[in-house]
Design a protein around this motif. Sequence first.
Motif, PDB file in Angstrom:
ATOM      1  N   GLU A  28       0.695  -1.273  -0.004  1.00  0.00           N
ATOM      2  CA  GLU A  28      -0.006  -0.089  -0.041  1.00  0.00           C
ATOM      3  C   GLU A  28       0.935   1.118  -0.106  1.00  0.00           C
ATOM      4  O   GLU A  28       2.169   1.303   0.078  1.00  0.00           O
ATOM      5  N   PRO A  66      -4.989  -0.137  -2.718  1.00  0.00           N
ATOM      6  CA  PRO A  66      -5.586   0.175  -1.255  1.00  0.00           C
ATOM      7  C   PRO A  66      -5.297  -1.363  -0.421  1.00  0.00           C
ATOM      8  O   PRO A  66      -5.313  -2.320  -0.741  1.00  0.00           O
ATOM      9  N   VAL A 133      -7.919   2.614   8.537  1.00  0.00           N
ATOM     10  CA  VAL A 133      -7.932   1.898   7.394  1.00  0.00           C
ATOM     11  C   VAL A 133      -8.482   0.643   7.372  1.00  0.00           C
ATOM     12  O   VAL A 133      -8.215  -0.390   8.173  1.00  0.00           O
ATOM     13  N   ASP A 136      -6.507  -3.021   8.232  1.00  0.00           N
ATOM     14  CA  ASP A 136      -5.171  -2.557   8.734  1.00  0.00           C
ATOM     15  C   ASP A 136      -5.341  -2.993  10.190  1.00  0.00           C
ATOM     16  O   ASP A 136      -6.024  -3.107  10.895  1.00  0.00           O
ATOM     17  N   HIS A 157     -10.670   3.219   2.911  1.00  0.00           N
ATOM     18  CA  HIS A 157      -9.742   2.420   2.291  1.00  0.00           C
ATOM     19  C   HIS A 157      -8.257   2.821   2.233  1.00  0.00           C
ATOM     20  O   HIS A 157      -7.404   2.060   1.747  1.00  0.00           O
ATOM     21  N   SER A 158      -7.928   4.313   2.708  1.00  0.00           N
ATOM     22  CA  SER A 158      -6.725   4.579   2.805  1.00  0.00           C
ATOM     23  C   SER A 158      -6.381   5.651   3.840  1.00  0.00           C
ATOM     24  O   SER A 158      -7.249   6.251   4.379  1.00  0.00           O
ATOM     25  N   THR A 159      -5.070   5.846   4.293  1.00  0.00           N
ATOM     26  CA  THR A 159      -4.915   6.985   5.069  1.00  0.00           C
ATOM     27  C   THR A 159      -5.285   8.402   4.494  1.00  0.00           C
ATOM     28  O   THR A 159      -5.658   9.341   5.318  1.00  0.00           O
ATOM     29  N   SER A 162      -8.751   9.157   5.629  1.00  0.00           N
ATOM     30  CA  SER A 162      -8.703   9.570   7.002  1.00  0.00           C
ATOM     31  C   SER A 162      -8.236  10.926   7.174  1.00  0.00           C
ATOM     32  O   SER A 162      -8.999  11.619   7.757  1.00  0.00           O
ATOM     33  N   GLU A 176      -2.415   6.494  13.413  1.00  0.00           N
ATOM     34  CA  GLU A 176      -1.499   6.431  12.283  1.00  0.00           C
ATOM     35  C   GLU A 176      -0.196   6.678  12.947  1.00  0.00           C
ATOM     36  O   GLU A 176      -0.214   6.970  14.060  1.00  0.00           O
TER      37      GLU A 176
END
Length: 245
Positions: A28, A66, A133, A136, A157-159, A162, A176
Amino acid sequence: MNKVILLTLIIFLNLLNASTSKIEVVTENYPPFQWKNQQNITGPSTDVVKALLHKVGYTYSLDIYPWARAYKIAQSRKNVMIYSITRTREREKLFKWIDTIASHHVYFWKLKSRKDIQIKILSDAKKYIISGVRKDAKTQYLLNNGFKQNLKTGIVHSTDISIKLLFSNKVELLVENEDLILQAQKLGYDVSLLEKAYYLKGFSQDLYIALSLMTDDSLVDRFKKALEELKLSGEFDRIINKYKK
Protein backbone atom coordinates in the motif's frame (compact mmCIF):
# COMPACT_ATOMS: atom_id res chain seq x y z
CA MET A 1 26.22 -42.51 -16.26
CA ASN A 2 22.42 -42.36 -16.29
CA LYS A 3 22.47 -41.16 -12.66
CA VAL A 4 24.85 -38.33 -13.58
CA ILE A 5 22.61 -37.26 -16.46
CA LEU A 6 19.52 -37.42 -14.24
CA LEU A 7 21.19 -35.36 -11.51
CA THR A 8 22.34 -32.78 -14.06
CA LEU A 9 18.82 -32.57 -15.47
CA ILE A 10 17.31 -32.05 -12.00
CA ILE A 11 19.78 -29.25 -11.23
CA PHE A 12 19.08 -27.63 -14.61
CA LEU A 13 15.32 -27.79 -14.09
CA ASN A 14 15.63 -26.28 -10.61
CA LEU A 15 17.71 -23.42 -11.96
CA LEU A 16 15.27 -22.92 -14.82
CA ASN A 17 12.34 -22.87 -12.41
CA ALA A 18 14.06 -20.27 -10.22
CA SER A 19 14.78 -18.04 -13.20
CA THR A 20 11.28 -18.24 -14.65
CA SER A 21 9.19 -18.23 -11.45
CA LYS A 22 7.51 -14.95 -10.70
CA ILE A 23 6.57 -13.40 -7.38
CA GLU A 24 3.57 -11.08 -7.19
CA VAL A 25 4.48 -8.31 -4.74
CA VAL A 26 1.72 -6.15 -3.28
CA THR A 27 1.76 -3.25 -0.87
CA GLU A 28 0.00 0.00 0.00
CA ASN A 29 1.00 3.65 -0.13
CA TYR A 30 2.52 4.01 3.34
CA PRO A 31 5.21 6.70 3.71
CA PRO A 32 7.94 6.69 4.88
CA PHE A 33 8.22 2.94 4.26
CA GLN A 34 6.88 2.76 0.70
CA TRP A 35 5.12 5.13 -1.65
CA LYS A 36 4.47 5.81 -5.33
CA ASN A 37 6.61 8.53 -6.90
CA GLN A 38 5.09 9.24 -10.31
CA GLN A 39 5.33 5.83 -12.02
CA ASN A 40 7.82 4.27 -9.59
CA ILE A 41 7.25 2.59 -6.24
CA THR A 42 10.03 3.62 -3.89
CA GLY A 43 11.00 3.94 -0.23
CA PRO A 44 13.34 2.01 2.09
CA SER A 45 11.03 -0.99 2.53
CA THR A 46 10.53 -1.23 -1.23
CA ASP A 47 14.28 -1.10 -1.88
CA VAL A 48 14.86 -3.88 0.67
CA VAL A 49 12.21 -6.02 -1.03
CA LYS A 50 13.78 -5.41 -4.45
CA ALA A 51 17.24 -6.32 -3.11
CA LEU A 52 15.78 -9.45 -1.54
CA LEU A 53 14.11 -10.56 -4.77
CA HIS A 54 17.29 -9.89 -6.74
CA LYS A 55 19.31 -11.94 -4.26
CA VAL A 56 16.95 -14.91 -4.47
CA GLY A 57 16.84 -14.58 -8.26
CA TYR A 58 13.13 -14.28 -8.90
CA THR A 59 11.37 -12.02 -11.36
CA TYR A 60 8.45 -10.12 -9.91
CA SER A 61 5.61 -7.69 -10.41
CA LEU A 62 5.14 -4.88 -7.88
CA ASP A 63 1.88 -3.01 -7.38
CA ILE A 64 0.38 -0.57 -4.87
CA TYR A 65 -3.27 -1.08 -3.91
CA PRO A 66 -5.60 0.07 -1.16
CA TRP A 67 -4.60 -2.04 1.84
CA ALA A 68 -7.76 -4.18 1.92
CA ARG A 69 -7.19 -5.24 -1.71
CA ALA A 70 -3.48 -5.96 -1.23
CA TYR A 71 -4.36 -7.99 1.86
CA LYS A 72 -7.01 -9.99 -0.02
CA ILE A 73 -4.64 -10.77 -2.90
CA ALA A 74 -2.00 -12.01 -0.45
CA GLN A 75 -4.56 -14.33 1.13
CA SER A 76 -5.98 -15.79 -2.05
CA ARG A 77 -3.07 -16.48 -4.42
CA LYS A 78 0.15 -18.48 -4.51
CA ASN A 79 3.58 -16.82 -4.52
CA VAL A 80 2.38 -13.43 -3.30
CA MET A 81 4.64 -11.26 -1.16
CA ILE A 82 3.15 -8.48 0.97
CA TYR A 83 4.91 -5.69 2.87
CA SER A 84 5.06 -3.69 5.20
CA ILE A 85 2.64 -5.73 7.32
CA THR A 86 2.18 -5.86 11.08
CA ARG A 87 2.41 -9.32 12.60
CA THR A 88 -0.51 -9.80 14.98
CA ARG A 89 -2.02 -12.78 16.76
CA GLU A 90 -5.00 -12.73 14.38
CA ARG A 91 -2.74 -12.77 11.32
CA GLU A 92 -0.20 -15.30 12.55
CA LYS A 93 -1.70 -18.28 10.70
CA LEU A 94 -2.84 -16.31 7.66
CA PHE A 95 0.63 -15.78 6.17
CA LYS A 96 4.11 -17.27 6.06
CA TRP A 97 6.34 -14.72 7.76
CA ILE A 98 9.84 -13.84 6.57
CA ASP A 99 11.22 -11.25 9.00
CA THR A 100 11.06 -7.65 10.16
CA ILE A 101 11.64 -4.88 7.67
CA ALA A 102 10.88 -1.75 9.73
CA SER A 103 9.31 -0.51 12.94
CA HIS A 104 6.88 2.27 13.74
CA HIS A 105 5.14 4.08 16.57
CA VAL A 106 1.39 4.59 16.40
CA TYR A 107 -0.69 7.47 17.77
CA PHE A 108 -4.13 8.95 17.84
CA TRP A 109 -3.95 12.25 15.97
CA LYS A 110 -6.27 15.24 16.29
CA LEU A 111 -6.54 18.85 15.20
CA LYS A 112 -4.86 21.28 17.62
CA SER A 113 -8.02 23.35 17.68
CA ARG A 114 -9.84 20.50 19.45
CA LYS A 115 -8.67 21.41 22.94
CA ASP A 116 -11.61 19.46 24.34
CA ILE A 117 -10.12 16.14 23.21
CA GLN A 118 -8.12 14.82 26.16
CA ILE A 119 -6.91 11.20 26.27
CA LYS A 120 -5.08 9.92 29.34
CA ILE A 121 -5.80 6.21 28.87
CA LEU A 122 -6.92 4.24 25.82
CA SER A 123 -10.56 4.00 26.91
CA ASP A 124 -10.82 7.82 26.99
CA ALA A 125 -10.75 7.75 23.18
CA LYS A 126 -14.10 5.95 23.14
CA LYS A 127 -15.77 9.36 23.49
CA TYR A 128 -14.75 10.31 19.95
CA ILE A 129 -15.37 9.43 16.29
CA ILE A 130 -12.27 7.73 14.89
CA SER A 131 -11.01 6.93 11.38
CA GLY A 132 -8.85 3.95 10.45
CA VAL A 133 -7.95 1.99 7.32
CA ARG A 134 -9.97 -1.12 6.45
CA LYS A 135 -8.15 -4.43 7.19
CA ASP A 136 -5.29 -2.48 8.75
CA ALA A 137 -3.78 -3.96 11.93
CA LYS A 138 -4.13 -0.64 13.77
CA THR A 139 -7.84 -0.55 13.01
CA GLN A 140 -8.20 -4.19 14.02
CA TYR A 141 -6.41 -3.43 17.28
CA LEU A 142 -9.02 -0.79 18.08
CA LEU A 143 -11.90 -3.08 17.12
CA ASN A 144 -10.48 -5.76 19.41
CA ASN A 145 -10.41 -3.21 22.22
CA GLY A 146 -14.06 -2.20 21.98
CA PHE A 147 -13.96 0.69 19.49
CA LYS A 148 -16.54 -0.69 17.04
CA GLN A 149 -19.00 2.19 17.52
CA ASN A 150 -16.25 4.82 17.31
CA LEU A 151 -15.11 3.44 13.95
CA LYS A 152 -18.62 2.83 12.59
CA THR A 153 -18.47 5.67 10.04
CA GLY A 154 -14.69 6.10 9.88
CA ILE A 155 -13.30 2.89 8.37
CA VAL A 156 -11.93 3.84 4.94
CA HIS A 157 -9.73 2.47 2.15
CA SER A 158 -6.63 4.62 2.72
CA THR A 159 -4.89 6.96 5.14
CA ASP A 160 -5.35 9.79 2.62
CA ILE A 161 -9.12 9.52 3.11
CA SER A 162 -8.70 9.45 6.91
CA ILE A 163 -6.69 12.67 6.71
CA LYS A 164 -9.36 14.36 4.61
CA LEU A 165 -12.04 13.29 7.10
CA LEU A 166 -10.04 14.70 10.00
CA PHE A 167 -9.37 18.07 8.36
CA SER A 168 -13.02 18.37 7.34
CA ASN A 169 -14.11 17.65 10.94
CA LYS A 170 -16.03 14.53 9.93
CA VAL A 171 -13.99 12.48 12.40
CA GLU A 172 -12.28 13.59 15.60
CA LEU A 173 -9.30 11.24 15.72
CA LEU A 174 -7.36 9.07 13.32
CA VAL A 175 -4.92 6.28 14.10
CA GLU A 176 -1.59 6.35 12.29
CA ASN A 177 2.19 6.27 12.72
CA GLU A 178 4.51 9.26 13.14
CA ASP A 179 4.79 9.83 9.43
CA LEU A 180 1.22 10.97 9.06
CA ILE A 181 2.80 14.42 8.76
CA LEU A 182 4.47 13.49 5.44
CA GLN A 183 1.23 12.12 4.03
CA ALA A 184 -0.74 15.21 5.07
CA GLN A 185 1.90 17.49 3.54
CA LYS A 186 1.71 15.64 0.22
CA LEU A 187 -2.05 16.21 0.22
CA GLY A 188 -1.48 19.95 0.67
CA TYR A 189 -2.70 20.30 4.26
CA ASP A 190 -1.22 22.63 6.88
CA VAL A 191 0.42 20.08 9.18
CA SER A 192 0.96 22.68 11.90
CA LEU A 193 -2.74 22.15 12.64
CA LEU A 194 -2.10 18.52 13.64
CA GLU A 195 -0.91 17.08 16.93
CA LYS A 196 -0.55 13.73 18.65
CA ALA A 197 -3.34 12.99 21.10
CA TYR A 198 -2.21 9.65 22.53
CA TYR A 199 0.52 7.04 22.06
CA LEU A 200 -0.80 3.51 21.48
CA LYS A 201 1.97 1.74 23.38
CA GLY A 202 0.07 -1.55 23.38
CA PHE A 203 0.24 -1.85 19.60
CA SER A 204 2.90 -3.96 17.84
CA GLN A 205 5.65 -1.77 16.44
CA ASP A 206 7.32 -4.14 13.97
CA LEU A 207 6.55 -4.34 10.27
CA TYR A 208 7.25 -7.51 8.29
CA ILE A 209 7.58 -9.07 4.88
CA ALA A 210 5.25 -12.05 4.49
CA LEU A 211 4.27 -14.57 1.84
CA SER A 212 0.89 -16.08 1.03
CA LEU A 213 0.02 -19.38 2.71
CA MET A 214 -0.01 -21.26 -0.62
CA THR A 215 3.66 -20.41 -1.22
CA ASP A 216 6.00 -23.42 -0.94
CA ASP A 217 7.94 -23.65 2.32
CA SER A 218 11.19 -24.11 0.40
CA LEU A 219 10.71 -20.69 -1.18
CA VAL A 220 9.86 -19.13 2.18
CA ASP A 221 13.09 -20.54 3.61
CA ARG A 222 15.10 -19.08 0.72
CA PHE A 223 13.67 -15.63 1.36
CA LYS A 224 14.32 -15.91 5.10
CA LYS A 225 17.94 -16.85 4.47
CA ALA A 226 18.41 -14.11 1.88
CA LEU A 227 16.99 -11.40 4.16
CA GLU A 228 19.21 -12.59 7.00
CA GLU A 229 22.21 -12.33 4.68
CA LEU A 230 21.20 -8.80 3.65
CA LYS A 231 21.13 -7.81 7.31
CA LEU A 232 24.41 -9.54 8.23
CA SER A 233 26.25 -8.05 5.24
CA GLY A 234 25.21 -4.51 6.14
CA GLU A 235 23.29 -4.05 2.88
CA PHE A 236 19.98 -3.78 4.74
CA ASP A 237 21.28 -0.91 6.89
CA ARG A 238 22.80 0.84 3.87
CA ILE A 239 19.42 0.83 2.15
CA ILE A 240 17.59 2.15 5.21
CA ASN A 241 20.22 4.80 6.00
CA LYS A 242 20.10 6.12 2.43
CA TYR A 243 16.65 7.53 3.21
CA LYS A 244 17.74 9.14 6.49
CA LYS A 245 20.12 11.60 4.82
